[in-house]
Design a protein around this motif. Structure first.
Motif, mmCIF file in Angstrom:
data_model
loop_
_atom_site.group_PDB
_atom_site.id
_atom_site.type_symbol
_atom_site.label_atom_id
_atom_site.label_comp_id
_atom_site.label_asym_id
_atom_site.label_seq_id
_atom_site.Cartn_x
_atom_site.Cartn_y
_atom_site.Cartn_z
ATOM 1 N N VAL A 205 0.870 -1.177 0.000
ATOM 2 C CA VAL A 205 0.000 0.000 0.000
ATOM 3 C C VAL A 205 0.905 1.225 0.000
ATOM 4 C CG1 VAL A 205 -1.843 1.230 1.204
ATOM 5 C CG2 VAL A 205 -1.778 -1.268 1.237
ATOM 6 N N ASN A 206 1.174 1.741 -1.191
ATOM 7 C CA ASN A 206 2.190 2.781 -1.295
ATOM 8 C C ASN A 206 2.062 3.513 -2.619
ATOM 9 O OD1 ASN A 206 4.360 4.335 -0.612
ATOM 10 N ND2 ASN A 206 5.885 2.708 -0.713
ATOM 11 N N ALA A 207 2.534 4.735 -2.638
ATOM 12 C CA ALA A 207 2.722 5.518 -3.855
ATOM 13 C C ALA A 207 3.852 6.485 -3.570
ATOM 14 C CB ALA A 207 1.450 6.271 -4.236
ATOM 15 N N PHE A 217 2.445 4.136 -8.500
ATOM 16 C CA PHE A 217 1.438 3.562 -7.608
ATOM 17 C C PHE A 217 1.666 2.060 -7.534
ATOM 18 C CE2 PHE A 217 -0.681 7.490 -8.556
ATOM 19 C CZ PHE A 217 -1.509 7.746 -7.478
ATOM 20 N N PHE A 218 1.361 1.489 -6.381
ATOM 21 C CA PHE A 218 1.315 0.040 -6.267
ATOM 22 C C PHE A 218 -0.143 -0.417 -6.321
ATOM 23 C CE2 PHE A 218 5.454 0.643 -3.980
ATOM 24 C CZ PHE A 218 6.229 -0.026 -4.916
ATOM 25 N N ARG A 219 -0.325 -1.609 -6.849
ATOM 26 C CA ARG A 219 -1.664 -2.191 -6.920
ATOM 27 C C ARG A 219 -2.349 -2.165 -5.560
ATOM 28 N NH1 ARG A 219 -2.194 -7.371 -5.595
ATOM 29 N NH2 ARG A 219 -0.085 -7.865 -6.334
ATOM 30 N N GLY A 220 -1.587 -2.409 -4.481
ATOM 31 C CA GLY A 220 -2.173 -2.455 -3.150
ATOM 32 C C GLY A 220 -2.864 -1.170 -2.754
ATOM 33 N N LEU A 221 -2.326 -0.019 -3.160
ATOM 34 C CA LEU A 221 -2.962 1.246 -2.799
ATOM 35 C C LEU A 221 -4.283 1.421 -3.539
ATOM 36 C CD1 LEU A 221 -1.438 4.635 -2.082
ATOM 37 C CD2 LEU A 221 -3.223 4.529 -3.810
ATOM 38 N N ILE A 222 -4.292 1.096 -4.827
ATOM 39 C CA ILE A 222 -5.532 1.235 -5.602
ATOM 40 C C ILE A 222 -6.605 0.309 -5.044
ATOM 41 C CG2 ILE A 222 -6.546 0.910 -7.890
ATOM 42 C CD1 ILE A 222 -3.851 1.757 -9.062
ATOM 43 N N VAL A 234 -4.243 11.151 -3.497
ATOM 44 C CA VAL A 234 -2.858 10.691 -3.357
ATOM 45 C C VAL A 234 -2.046 11.118 -4.578
ATOM 46 C CG1 VAL A 234 -1.368 8.667 -3.166
ATOM 47 C CG2 VAL A 234 -3.518 8.752 -1.894
ATOM 48 N N PHE A 235 -2.642 10.998 -5.762
ATOM 49 C CA PHE A 235 -2.001 11.414 -7.005
ATOM 50 C C PHE A 235 -1.602 12.893 -6.918
ATOM 51 C CE2 PHE A 235 -2.496 10.490 -11.856
ATOM 52 C CZ PHE A 235 -1.174 10.859 -12.058
ATOM 53 N N ALA A 236 -2.533 13.725 -6.475
ATOM 54 C CA ALA A 236 -2.268 15.162 -6.373
ATOM 55 C C ALA A 236 -1.159 15.448 -5.363
ATOM 56 C CB ALA A 236 -3.550 15.893 -5.975
ATOM 57 N N HIS A 237 -1.149 14.692 -4.271
ATOM 58 C CA HIS A 237 -0.101 14.865 -3.259
ATOM 59 C C HIS A 237 1.277 14.550 -3.846
ATOM 60 C CE1 HIS A 237 1.632 14.736 0.844
ATOM 61 N NE2 HIS A 237 2.349 13.731 0.369
ATOM 62 N N GLU A 238 1.377 13.460 -4.602
ATOM 63 C CA GLU A 238 2.663 13.092 -5.202
ATOM 64 C C GLU A 238 3.071 14.079 -6.290
ATOM 65 O OE1 GLU A 238 4.570 11.012 -3.873
ATOM 66 O OE2 GLU A 238 3.073 10.223 -2.481
ATOM 67 N N ILE A 239 2.100 14.612 -7.031
ATOM 68 C CA ILE A 239 2.422 15.658 -8.006
ATOM 69 C C ILE A 239 3.026 16.859 -7.286
ATOM 70 C CG2 ILE A 239 1.444 17.312 -9.650
ATOM 71 C CD1 ILE A 239 -0.602 15.180 -10.421
ATOM 72 N N GLY A 240 2.510 17.155 -6.093
ATOM 73 C CA GLY A 240 3.072 18.242 -5.299
ATOM 74 C C GLY A 240 4.537 18.013 -4.980
ATOM 75 N N GLY A 385 -5.006 -7.346 8.838
ATOM 76 C CA GLY A 385 -3.703 -7.563 8.224
ATOM 77 C C GLY A 385 -3.174 -6.300 7.612
ATOM 78 N N ALA A 386 -2.205 -5.659 8.246
ATOM 79 C CA ALA A 386 -1.680 -4.393 7.761
ATOM 80 C C ALA A 386 -0.595 -4.622 6.739
ATOM 81 C CB ALA A 386 -1.116 -3.577 8.926
ATOM 82 N N LYS A 387 -0.499 -3.708 5.801
ATOM 83 C CA LYS A 387 0.587 -3.747 4.841
ATOM 84 C C LYS A 387 1.845 -3.199 5.489
ATOM 85 C CE LYS A 387 -2.009 -5.167 1.429
ATOM 86 N NZ LYS A 387 -3.236 -5.397 2.106
ATOM 87 N N ASP A 388 2.978 -3.479 4.843
ATOM 88 C CA ASP A 388 4.256 -3.155 5.465
ATOM 89 C C ASP A 388 4.755 -1.767 5.165
ATOM 90 O OD1 ASP A 388 4.432 -5.602 6.602
ATOM 91 O OD2 ASP A 388 5.446 -6.507 4.892
ATOM 92 N N ASN A 389 4.180 -1.084 4.166
ATOM 93 C CA ASN A 389 4.757 0.189 3.796
ATOM 94 C C ASN A 389 3.723 1.274 3.836
ATOM 95 O OD1 ASN A 389 7.562 1.096 2.697
ATOM 96 N ND2 ASN A 389 7.487 -1.117 2.486
ATOM 97 N N LYS A 390 4.103 2.421 3.299
ATOM 98 C CA LYS A 390 3.303 3.603 3.489
ATOM 99 C C LYS A 390 3.404 4.520 2.302
ATOM 100 C CE LYS A 390 7.575 4.732 5.055
ATOM 101 N NZ LYS A 390 8.629 3.845 5.423
#
Length: 392
Positions: A205-207, A217-222, A234-240, A385-390
């Motif tokens: 779960v990451n971008a 993007f990773f599939r897990g986030l979508i 999230v897309f807009a945040h990464e564009i920032g 079950g939490a994912k390992d990343n962020k």
């Protein structure tokens, strides 16, 4: 150890001698007495080394020889290759293997502290300042090349099989939906390159953003997102981050730090540097100022597109409730004490926004959810079950 020994016949031999002043090796005569070693130089000059002053040094080139120095002439070297003569010296010199006392230990400690402080100053102050300047003037071609190289390394790092890079997801419908989302957000920043978005087939779960305008993007986030607007936020945040050159600045800082440490502790191969940067950018933890800047840019971009900035905050709130403070998508944000303030700002920014229409149609959203050719609903976690990343 006794200082008496059975004398050799005449106690005379020859040895090589370096006075520690010049690079010249001289052939000298050696005469042993019970308490001293007498040396006769080629010019007839005499030197006397008391037995108690003799110290043995390791000779890496010839372990059979005995290499001597004297506390009276610590830079000089006497190379005894006569085994009989060496045996007599070993028997007679009581202090042969005694380590010399450490002098000026206080000064050495001060030098050590000063050296450590200098390295810390370079790594934590000078390198970041230089990286900030270089990020402004790095040629677009170099910035994009760094991002492309790091992207391919990331694909290799995340592959569990070791046979081929992790797959890029690019179904026709999913790719078209991503481009529709980018066109709706329509970043107007004067960037020297286009925004390029890629989805990787990984459950993380990451971008994140890379130098040169690439957003991953990773599939897990979508799959975790409950609406296209959450993905858009999230897309807009990464564009920032891209607009503010945060990935480039972070990569330059990391590369500069590696260079400094490589000079001190040994060189790093180029592949190691790229591998380090790949892991660094996947798990980038930007400063609070950088995160606030990316948040602010995302709020403006979402508002301009007629979308609610609250989508960013609601996504983090929901995932925080599901996974807790320190796991999953919000792990990075939870590490900052201002997390609640950032979520509140995103909700506040949405109060005066007039939402026009969804960023994607239901059909487009379905296409994006299945961009990797998988059924997203089947991959939704059943809870706990939490994912390992962020996401940054």
């Amino acid at each position: 150890m006794s200082n008496t020994f059975a004398p050799l016949p005449n106690n005379d031999a020859f040895a090589d001698f370096a006075d520690g002043v010049s690079a010249r090796i001289q052939r000298v005569g050696v005469n042993l007495a019970s308490d001293r070693v007498n040396l006769t130089l080629p010019d007839g000059k005499k030197l006397t080394w008391p037995m108690e002053s003799l110290r043995a040094l390791p000779d890496q080139a010839d372990r059979e020889s005995l290499v001597l120095t004297s506390t009276d002439m610590p830079l000089a070297r006497l190379y005894l290759r006569d085994t009989a003569l060496s045996g007599v010296v070993r028997q007679a010199a009581a202090n042969l293997h005694r380590r010399p006392p450490v002098e000026n230990i206080g000064r050495l400690l001060k030098w050590g502290v000063a050296a450590f402080a200098s390295v810390a100053l370079i790594v934590f102050v000078l390198v970041p300042v230089m990286a900030d300047q270089l990020a402004r003037y790095l040629p677009p071609e170099g910035e994009k090349a760094l991002g492309d190289t790091t992207f391919e390394q990331i694909r290799n790092v995340l592959d569990d099989t070791g046979f081929e890079p992790i797959r890029v997801c690019e179904t026709t419908a999913g790719t078209a939906a991503m481009q529709t989302m980018l066109a709706r957000l329509n970043p107007v920043a004067d960037l020297p390159y286009d925004i390029q978005v890629t989805v990787l087939d990984h459950e993380m779960v990451n971008a994140f953003a890379l130098p040169g305008g690439r957003i991953v993007f990773f599939r897990g986030l979508i799959n975790e997102a409950q609406s296209a607007e959450e993905v858009a936020a999230v897309f807009a945040h990464e564009i920032g981050h891209v607009v503010n050159r945060d990935p480039t600045r972070d990569a330059l800082r990391s590369a500069g730090s590696i260079g400094v440490l490589g000079l001190l502790f040994g060189d790093f191969a180029g592949g190691t540097v790229v591998l380090f940067l790949a892991n660094r950018l996947i798990n980038a933890t930007y400063s609070q100022k950088a995160e606030a800047g990316a948040d602010s840019y995302a709020h403006g971009l979402m508002t301009q597109a007629g979308l609610s900035p609250a989508s960013l905050g609601t996504m983090f709130l929901r995932l925080k409730a599901r996974y807790g403070e320190q796991e999953g998508l919000v792990a990075h944000f939870a590490a900052h004490p201002q997390l609640s303030e950032r979520i509140e700002r995103s909700l506040a920014a949405a109060q005066e926004v007039v939402v026009t229409q969804p960023i994607l149609s239901a059909q487009e959203w379905s296409g994006l959810r299945n961009i990797c050719g998988r059924t997203a609903a089947a991959e939704q976690p059943s809870g706990g079950g939490a994912k390992d990343n962020k996401e940054k």
